[in-house]
Design an enzyme around this catalytic site. Sequence first.
Site, PDB file in Angstrom:
ATOM      1  N   ARG A  73       0.826  -1.214   0.000  1.00  0.00           N
ATOM      2  CA  ARG A  73       0.000   0.000   0.000  1.00  0.00           C
ATOM      3  C   ARG A  73       0.854   1.255   0.000  1.00  0.00           C
ATOM      4  NH1 ARG A  73      -2.404  -3.709   2.964  1.00  0.00           N
ATOM      5  NH2 ARG A  73      -1.452  -2.952   4.873  1.00  0.00           N
TER       6      ARG A  73
ATOM      7  N   GLU B 261       5.635 -10.976  15.598  1.00  0.00           N
ATOM      8  CA  GLU B 261       5.192 -11.548  16.875  1.00  0.00           C
ATOM      9  C   GLU B 261       5.959 -12.858  17.141  1.00  0.00           C
ATOM     10  OE1 GLU B 261       1.007 -11.645  16.788  1.00  0.00           O
ATOM     11  OE2 GLU B 261       0.843 -12.345  18.857  1.00  0.00           O
TER      12      GLU B 261
HETATM   13  P1  AMP Z   1       4.533  -2.005  11.919  1.00  0.00           P
HETATM   14  O1  AMP Z   1       5.834  -2.609  11.445  1.00  0.00           O
HETATM   15  O2  AMP Z   1       3.973  -2.734  13.104  1.00  0.00           O
HETATM   16  O3  AMP Z   1       4.669  -0.525  12.173  1.00  0.00           O
HETATM   17  O4  AMP Z   1       3.469  -2.215  10.766  1.00  0.00           O
HETATM   18  C1  AMP Z   1       3.481  -1.408   9.653  1.00  0.00           C
HETATM   19  C2  AMP Z   1       3.156  -2.152   8.395  1.00  0.00           C
HETATM   20  O5  AMP Z   1       2.132  -3.127   8.585  1.00  0.00           O
HETATM   21  C3  AMP Z   1       2.645  -1.197   7.340  1.00  0.00           C
HETATM   22  O6  AMP Z   1       3.297  -1.510   6.108  1.00  0.00           O
HETATM   23  C4  AMP Z   1       1.158  -1.433   7.284  1.00  0.00           C
HETATM   24  O7  AMP Z   1       0.718  -1.547   5.939  1.00  0.00           O
HETATM   25  C5  AMP Z   1       0.905  -2.715   8.024  1.00  0.00           C
HETATM   26  N1  AMP Z   1      -0.045  -2.567   9.140  1.00  0.00           N
HETATM   27  C6  AMP Z   1       0.228  -2.681  10.455  1.00  0.00           C
HETATM   28  N2  AMP Z   1      -0.859  -2.569  11.206  1.00  0.00           N
HETATM   29  C7  AMP Z   1      -1.879  -2.339  10.356  1.00  0.00           C
HETATM   30  C8  AMP Z   1      -3.294  -2.115  10.517  1.00  0.00           C
HETATM   31  N3  AMP Z   1      -3.874  -2.096  11.722  1.00  0.00           N
HETATM   32  N4  AMP Z   1      -4.033  -1.907   9.412  1.00  0.00           N
HETATM   33  C9  AMP Z   1      -3.460  -1.914   8.180  1.00  0.00           C
HETATM   34  N5  AMP Z   1      -2.148  -2.129   7.956  1.00  0.00           N
HETATM   35  C10 AMP Z   1      -1.361  -2.335   9.026  1.00  0.00           C
END
Ligand code: AMP
Length: 175
Positions: free
Chosen positions: A63, A100
């Site tokens: 995205r 996780e």
């Molecule tokens: P993080 O590494 O935990 O910051 O997760 C970020 C990545 O995971 C991004 O590329 C987002 O597209 C996806 N992501 C994480 N959480 C969500 C969520 N609640 N809704 C949509 N995409 C998410």
Amino acid sequence: MSSRVIDFKSLIHDVPDFPKKGIIFKDITPLLGNAQAFAAVIDLMTAPFLGKGISIVAGVESRGFLLATPIAYRLKAGVVPIRKKGKLPRKTRCAFYDLEYGQDSIEAHADAIAPGTKVLLVDDVLATGGTAKAACELLTALGGSIQGLSFLIELNFLNGRTKLPRQIIHSLVTY
Ligand code: AMP
């Protein structure tokens, strides 16, 4: 309609338990599909970084690509895709981040960024910050000088910013 009166949150739908139980997925497709809202999002995600000499916008699969590309166009910059492992055809450099359970990795072409290039990182969501931290490590290892990070959504309760202490972070919609 001015961007100030578009309610972005009404165009971001919560999808409980996707892609797995316990996650509330932020579905941005209604926002992407709304011409006025999409234009406003791109303008507002770009605005803090105009005039900063940015010549590459890096987008995180998948995205992030949809946002990074028009932002790069607005900044008159090139666009560099940061992809999941195994998708890029030539020599890559990779960075790891924790899930996780276990680890995952992202990569970019090893020659994607000339040393010293000013780079903006773009993604749709800043959640725990693991992906953005790994992307920053990757871009820095490639020789990029990160000027900032621009997200459509930040999930404040996950404290992703704490993993990115020295970065300038701009988020349009926060929860
Ligand atoms: P993080 O590494 O935990 O910051 O997760 C970020 C990545 O995971 C991004 O590329 C987002 O597209 C996806 N992501 C994480 N959480 C969500 C969520 N609640 N809704 C949509 N995409 C998410």
